[in-house]
Design an enzyme around this catalytic site. Sequence first.
Site, PDB file in Angstrom:
ATOM      1  N   GLY A  16      -0.447 118.075  17.941  1.00  0.00           N
ATOM      2  CA  GLY A  16      -1.170 118.541  19.158  1.00  0.00           C
ATOM      3  C   GLY A  16      -1.272 120.177  19.129  1.00  0.00           C
ATOM      4  O   GLY A  16      -0.883 121.166  18.865  1.00  0.00           O
ATOM      5  N   ASN A  67      -5.264 111.499  19.157  1.00  0.00           N
ATOM      6  CA  ASN A  67      -5.414 112.964  20.129  1.00  0.00           C
ATOM      7  C   ASN A  67      -5.425 114.486  19.548  1.00  0.00           C
ATOM      8  O   ASN A  67      -5.465 115.692  19.904  1.00  0.00           O
ATOM      9  CB  ASN A  67      -5.187 113.173  20.893  1.00  0.00           C
ATOM     10  CG  ASN A  67      -5.812 113.613  22.052  1.00  0.00           C
ATOM     11  OD1 ASN A  67      -7.259 113.946  21.989  1.00  0.00           O
ATOM     12  ND2 ASN A  67      -4.952 114.655  22.634  1.00  0.00           N
ATOM     13  N   TYR A 117      -0.834 108.740  34.560  1.00  0.00           N
ATOM     14  CA  TYR A 117      -0.465 109.911  34.223  1.00  0.00           C
ATOM     15  C   TYR A 117       0.952 110.402  34.353  1.00  0.00           C
ATOM     16  O   TYR A 117       1.710 110.612  33.954  1.00  0.00           O
ATOM     17  CB  TYR A 117      -1.501 111.297  33.590  1.00  0.00           C
ATOM     18  CG  TYR A 117      -0.737 112.237  32.736  1.00  0.00           C
ATOM     19  CD1 TYR A 117      -0.045 112.117  31.448  1.00  0.00           C
ATOM     20  CD2 TYR A 117      -0.516 113.060  33.107  1.00  0.00           C
ATOM     21  CE1 TYR A 117       0.160 113.057  31.269  1.00  0.00           C
ATOM     22  CE2 TYR A 117      -0.511 114.255  32.554  1.00  0.00           C
ATOM     23  CZ  TYR A 117       0.503 114.477  31.753  1.00  0.00           C
ATOM     24  OH  TYR A 117       0.925 115.483  31.575  1.00  0.00           O
ATOM     25  N   ASN A 151     -11.598 118.412  30.250  1.00  0.00           N
ATOM     26  CA  ASN A 151     -11.275 118.615  32.060  1.00  0.00           C
ATOM     27  C   ASN A 151     -10.717 119.399  32.117  1.00  0.00           C
ATOM     28  O   ASN A 151     -10.611 119.439  33.782  1.00  0.00           O
ATOM     29  CB  ASN A 151     -10.286 117.013  32.361  1.00  0.00           C
ATOM     30  CG  ASN A 151     -10.821 115.440  32.213  1.00  0.00           C
ATOM     31  OD1 ASN A 151     -11.706 114.909  31.777  1.00  0.00           O
ATOM     32  ND2 ASN A 151     -10.402 115.143  30.465  1.00  0.00           N
ATOM     33  N   PHE A 176       3.778 124.499  33.424  1.00  0.00           N
ATOM     34  CA  PHE A 176       2.452 124.393  34.119  1.00  0.00           C
ATOM     35  C   PHE A 176       1.226 124.438  33.468  1.00  0.00           C
ATOM     36  O   PHE A 176       1.069 123.241  33.147  1.00  0.00           O
ATOM     37  CB  PHE A 176       2.861 125.837  35.464  1.00  0.00           C
ATOM     38  CG  PHE A 176       3.854 125.321  36.103  1.00  0.00           C
ATOM     39  CD1 PHE A 176       4.886 125.429  36.494  1.00  0.00           C
ATOM     40  CD2 PHE A 176       4.087 124.984  37.775  1.00  0.00           C
ATOM     41  CE1 PHE A 176       6.260 124.346  36.997  1.00  0.00           C
ATOM     42  CE2 PHE A 176       4.024 125.083  38.657  1.00  0.00           C
ATOM     43  CZ  PHE A 176       5.248 124.535  38.386  1.00  0.00           C
ATOM     44  N   SER A 209       6.050 117.943  33.184  1.00  0.00           N
ATOM     45  CA  SER A 209       4.397 118.599  34.479  1.00  0.00           C
ATOM     46  C   SER A 209       5.180 118.794  35.041  1.00  0.00           C
ATOM     47  O   SER A 209       5.386 118.381  35.594  1.00  0.00           O
ATOM     48  CB  SER A 209       3.782 117.833  33.640  1.00  0.00           C
ATOM     49  OG  SER A 209       2.162 117.885  34.708  1.00  0.00           O
ATOM     50  N   LYS A 228       5.532 110.317  33.573  1.00  0.00           N
ATOM     51  CA  LYS A 228       6.538 111.376  33.456  1.00  0.00           C
ATOM     52  C   LYS A 228       7.533 111.458  33.875  1.00  0.00           C
ATOM     53  O   LYS A 228       8.644 112.310  33.761  1.00  0.00           O
ATOM     54  CB  LYS A 228       5.597 112.336  33.329  1.00  0.00           C
ATOM     55  CG  LYS A 228       4.168 113.130  32.864  1.00  0.00           C
ATOM     56  CD  LYS A 228       5.114 113.338  31.090  1.00  0.00           C
ATOM     57  CE  LYS A 228       4.119 113.469  30.740  1.00  0.00           C
ATOM     58  NZ  LYS A 228       4.888 113.706  28.451  1.00  0.00           N
TER      59      LYS A 228
END
Length: 355
Positions: A11, A36, A149, A206, A186, A125, A153
């Site tokens: 990824g 992905n 999502y 997005n 971040f 995240s 996490k």
Amino acid sequence: MSTILVTGGAGYIGTHTLISLLGAGYHPVVIDNFQNSKPEALSRVRQITGREVPVYAADVRDERTLARIFHEHPIDAVIHFAGLKAVGESVRMPVSYYDNNLISTLRLIQAMDQHGCRRLVFSSSATVYGDPARLPLTEDAPLSATNPYGRSKLIIEDMLRDLAIAARLGGDAAGTAWQIALLRYFNPVGAHPSGMIGEDPNGIPNNLFPYIQQVAVGRLKELQIFGADYPTTDGTGVRDYIHVMDLAEGHVEAVRFLLGGRGAAAPGGSFAEAINLGTGSGVSVLQAVRAFEAASGKQIPFRMAPRRPGDVAACFADAGKAARLLGWTARRKLADMCEDAWRWQSLNPLGFAQG
Ligand code: NAD
Ligand code: UD1
């Protein structure tokens, strides 16, 4: 030198981290189901580094493949990138998100435990901070989730903290110290300076940077700026954009921290430390657009649009803990992020598809 299992290594962040790991002398092994990503991304890593990385094209939820990997390689630590990450999609498909993100982590820690490997770097995240009450964000800020999502996490962070505690108390993992870094990223942007790898989202992006990049290269007509009435310097949203190569180097330092004994100084030797990886600087959407225009020489047409539901006005890190614990600070500037992102996008207007 140590062998590091990298889940989701094909990824965006994974490929950049492979380059930094190889550069630091580590032996990475990749597992990715290419849900992905594309195998071409790993070929590019090979071209950049001149090194061959063992790759298992499989799902992290597949226990048999995990057992095979631990049997075939002396894994010293794991970096766990694999997972689904699109906020809007997670609202529409919560079951897929919980299935992928939670079950893959459970299977992974079970396999690690069985094979005596208990050093883990987890991709968390800044989304776990929800709507920040105070900026900059320190790791002890309150945590919350506003979508599946983010909740996945948060649940995984809690699960990994429980694991470290159990190992200290003599529960499930009695006598077995877990050393875990929960890295809270971040906003990762930019690309490797070669321009050979970068972010290649499916469909219409997005996130801000991939969107700007596709406008610059002519794939999209104009940017919509979501909200011009935030209580920020120019009314647009503020974020802490971090160069993906800085982030990659942060992972190398986290691995060193877990392997190198600095972590062993922690109480009981078993811990799950949350660590922000950000620059500590906030940049507005308009500032990002201007910086990208300067770096690319392209004009980015935009229009103001209503706020995007779920967005916060501003979010940026206090990056002090990473400096203290890992000896790591982000070095690259906004101009570098824009130049490298533009090099990747202009050399590969269709991403890896044309590769
Ligand atoms: P990415 O989608 O580019 O990479 C994830 C990789 O994992 C992909 O190659 C995908 O094919 C693979 N994968 C997904 N599920 C899998 C499974 N069950 N088994 C095997 N492989 C699987 O995403 P990224 O941007 O590189 O993000 C990496 C991690 O960092 C993710 O966990 C993400 O949630 C987290 N993160 C990303 C950002 C960001 O803005 N990119 C921000 C914060 C946290
Ligand atoms: C988004 C995710 C967040 C995730 C992060 C990872 C949402 C609601 N949040 O955060 O959970 O951790 O990505 O990178 O999706 N913007 C525009 N126009 C666009 C796109 C974005 O103006 O076309 C603005 C946004 O309103 C925001 C800023 O650009 O102010 C950054 O947006 P984005 O790149 O999507 O990141 P986050 O919102 O921080």
